[in-house]
Design a protein around this motif. Structure first.
Motif: not given
Length: 321
Positions: A18-22, A32-36, A82-91, A309-317
């Motif tokens: 987060l510090e790197v992306l900020a 940007a999606d990862e930062l949010v 459009w980024r928030p919309f695409t991120g929401y529906f895509a991931y 799910d794997k793209h966003l959160f890895g294996t955490n459940t």
């Protein structure tokens, strides 16, 4: 008292990222999606630490990082994107659907089986069915229902009604019992109508007029009810890492992600019910159209949802706040 060192070690990688992306400019859409996502998680971590282990040094560092993340998220002016919309529906939406699949999938199988059993029982016992039926010509009434109003008005009416039922299941899920009552009411209505149609040797008509829109429409209802029950279960069995309040808040946010996504999905189901179900197209083609749309949605929720799910959160459940 939590093990602070273990907590910091486990989440330190996310905080560093987060510090790197900020500090990075410019950000790619994926960054940007990862930062949010990392900012939201860090804010939750900060809240947990404040309530359970208020170490001043760790709190100060994490507070600074959260502020930096917030500034980076809001950076870039007020222009439309459009980024928030695409991120929401895509991931985010497919990931949330995938993470709750066991709840709504299991519920859907049980309800379909129960409805089939109810139709079989009532059609085989006319005396019991007579308690729910006034003897009218149900086939003519059932078929006429789909063409009684102009298609566009009917689509809006169906969309509103189904959205209301699904929203009630989601909102009432925290109490569990109201969801079960809503499900039983709809199950009984469908079972009675189906049994009456079967009793008039019109079971094929029942399926022909139900399948084109019902596959997607009922799946949305199962999702709303299943996620609603998951909300209720979140405070009954929050798990070892979260308090009841933290677990409920996390799953309420997950439920809101899904609730927003069900709005356009139910609009598609309403369009099918108004324009495809009562159309003059061959029955096989109407059912095929409904099945293709339904299978596309399942692929989006389950196949693509697993990847998202794997793209966003890895294996955490754990639930994502």
């Amino acid at each position: 008292m939590m093990d602070l060192d273990a907590y910091v070690t486990e989440r330190g990688g996310e905080w560093h990222r987060l510090e790197v992306l900020a500090e990075r400019r410019p950000l790619s859409p994926d960054d940007a999606d990862e930062l949010v996502m990392l900012y939201q998680r860090a804010a939750t971590h900060l809240s947990v630490l404040r309530s359970r282990n208020p170490d001043p040094i760790v709190l100060a560092d994490l507070s600074r990082l959260v502020l930096a993340g917030r500034a980076a998220v809001t950076r870039g002016g007020s222009g439309f994107s459009w980024r928030p919309f695409t991120g929401y529906f895509a991931y985010r939406l497919p990931a949330a659907l995938y993470r709750t699949r066991h709840w709504w999938g299991t519920l859907g199988v049980l309800l379909v089986a129960a409805c089939a059993a109810l139709i079989w029982y009532l059609s085989a016992h006319p005396s019991v069915l007579a308690l729910f039926s006034d003897g009218d010509d149900i086939q003519q009434e059932f078929v006429g229902y789909y063409s009684e109003y102009q298609a566009q008005n009917f689509a809006l009416q169906v969309w509103t009604n189904n959205a209301l039922i699904t929203a009630q299941c989601l909102a009432a899920g925290v109490l569990i019992l109201p969801v079960l009552y809503l499900l039983w009411t709809n199950l009984l209505n469908t079972g009675v109508v189906g049994a009456m149609m079967v009793g008039e040797d019109a079971g094929d008509t029942f399926l022909t007029y139900l399948a084109p829109h019902g596959l997607l429409e009922l799946t949305c209802l199962f999702i709303g009810a299943g996620v609603g029950l998951r909300l209720g279960w979140s405070w009954i069995a929050p798990g070892p890492l979260l308090t009841r309040r933290e677990s409920l808040v996390a799953w309420v946010r997950e439920g809101m992600l899904i609730a927003v996504g069900l709005v356009p999905t139910l609009a598609v189901a309403g369009t099918l019910e108004a324009f495809v179900t009562p159309s003059s197209l061959p029955a096989a083609l109407r059912i095929t159209i409904g099945a293709v749309v339904w299978l596309a949605f399942l692929a989006y929720a389950l196949l693509w949802g697993k990847i998202a799910d794997k793209h966003l959160f890895g294996t955490n459940t754990e639930p994502r706040p």
